[in-house]
Design an enzyme around this catalytic site. Structure first.
Site, mmCIF file in Angstrom:
data_model
loop_
_atom_site.group_PDB
_atom_site.id
_atom_site.type_symbol
_atom_site.label_atom_id
_atom_site.label_comp_id
_atom_site.label_asym_id
_atom_site.label_seq_id
_atom_site.Cartn_x
_atom_site.Cartn_y
_atom_site.Cartn_z
ATOM 1 N N GLY A 40 2.336 -3.888 8.552
ATOM 2 C CA GLY A 40 2.350 -5.261 8.057
ATOM 3 C C GLY A 40 1.093 -6.022 8.429
ATOM 4 N NE ARG B 264 9.024 -30.397 15.558
ATOM 5 C CZ ARG B 264 10.260 -30.033 15.259
ATOM 6 N NH1 ARG B 264 11.025 -30.796 14.494
ATOM 7 N NH2 ARG B 264 10.750 -28.900 15.718
ATOM 8 C CG ASP C 268 -0.324 0.208 2.534
ATOM 9 O OD1 ASP C 268 0.927 0.300 2.615
ATOM 10 O OD2 ASP C 268 -1.054 0.298 3.534
ATOM 11 N NE ARG D 291 3.600 -29.463 14.976
ATOM 12 C CZ ARG D 291 4.752 -29.489 15.590
ATOM 13 N NH1 ARG D 291 5.717 -28.638 15.268
ATOM 14 N NH2 ARG D 291 4.974 -30.363 16.549
ATOM 15 N N GLY E 138 -2.346 -5.250 8.435
ATOM 16 C CA GLY E 138 -3.522 -5.232 7.568
ATOM 17 C C GLY E 138 -3.350 -6.074 6.324
ATOM 18 C CB CYS F 35 0.624 -2.442 4.659
ATOM 19 S SG CYS F 35 0.219 -3.348 6.162
ATOM 20 C CG HIS G 253 9.579 -24.198 12.514
ATOM 21 N ND1 HIS G 253 9.679 -23.872 13.842
ATOM 22 C CD2 HIS G 253 10.717 -24.850 12.207
ATOM 23 C CE1 HIS G 253 10.830 -24.319 14.317
ATOM 24 N NE2 HIS G 253 11.487 -24.912 13.341
#
Length: 145
Positions: free
Chosen positions: A69, A133, A9, A137, A71, A66, A99
């Protein structure tokens, strides 16, 4: 590497200009989804097209900026195929890739310097997803009904 999608933006415009130069020095192609000036705009107008392009495989990964960060990150993460990570340090960027298999790097344009952005992007682009692992997730992130 695929074409990297970028957007911002107005509050992230200056840092996005730096990001473009940084990508060019690496010889990496990018597609700029806007904004194209520092005039006030609404971040969803640029976040949604970037997210759609990443989901469709047209761009990978994405970079979005932005002011805080938050929004633009919230908007990106409304898309089921997006794992946008708000990163303000290189360590967080590395963990987001390692991760979470983050596919969009989000930076707070008002809170990181160009040097910090350089370190964040370097870590983001050089860190592979660990899998294992973490894979199960990541597979649980999308909302399924």
């Amino acid at each position: 590497m695929k074409t990297i999608g970028i957007c911002s933006d107005h509050a992230g415009y200056a840092l996005k200009q730096y990001v473009k130069q940084w990508l060019e020095t690496k010889g990496w192609e990018y597609k700029d989804f806007g904004t194209y000036s520092p005039e006030s705009v609404d971040y969803p107008d640029f976040a949604h097209p970037l997210a759609l392009a990443v989901e469709a495989g047209e761009c990978y990964p994405g970079i979005a900026i932005c002011g805080s960060g938050n929004g633009i990150n919230m908007t990106l993460n409304k898309h089921q195929g997006i794992r946008a990570a708000l990163c303000w340090t290189a360590e967080i960027a590395g963990l987001a890739r390692q991760h979470n298999d983050a596919n969009v790097l989000v930076m707070p344009g008002r809170f990181v310097t160009n040097q910090e952005a350089d370190e964040i992007m370097t870590k983001f682009f050089s860190t592979p997803f660990e899998g294992g692992r973490h894979q199960r997730r990541v597979e649980k992130i999308p909302v399924t009904e």
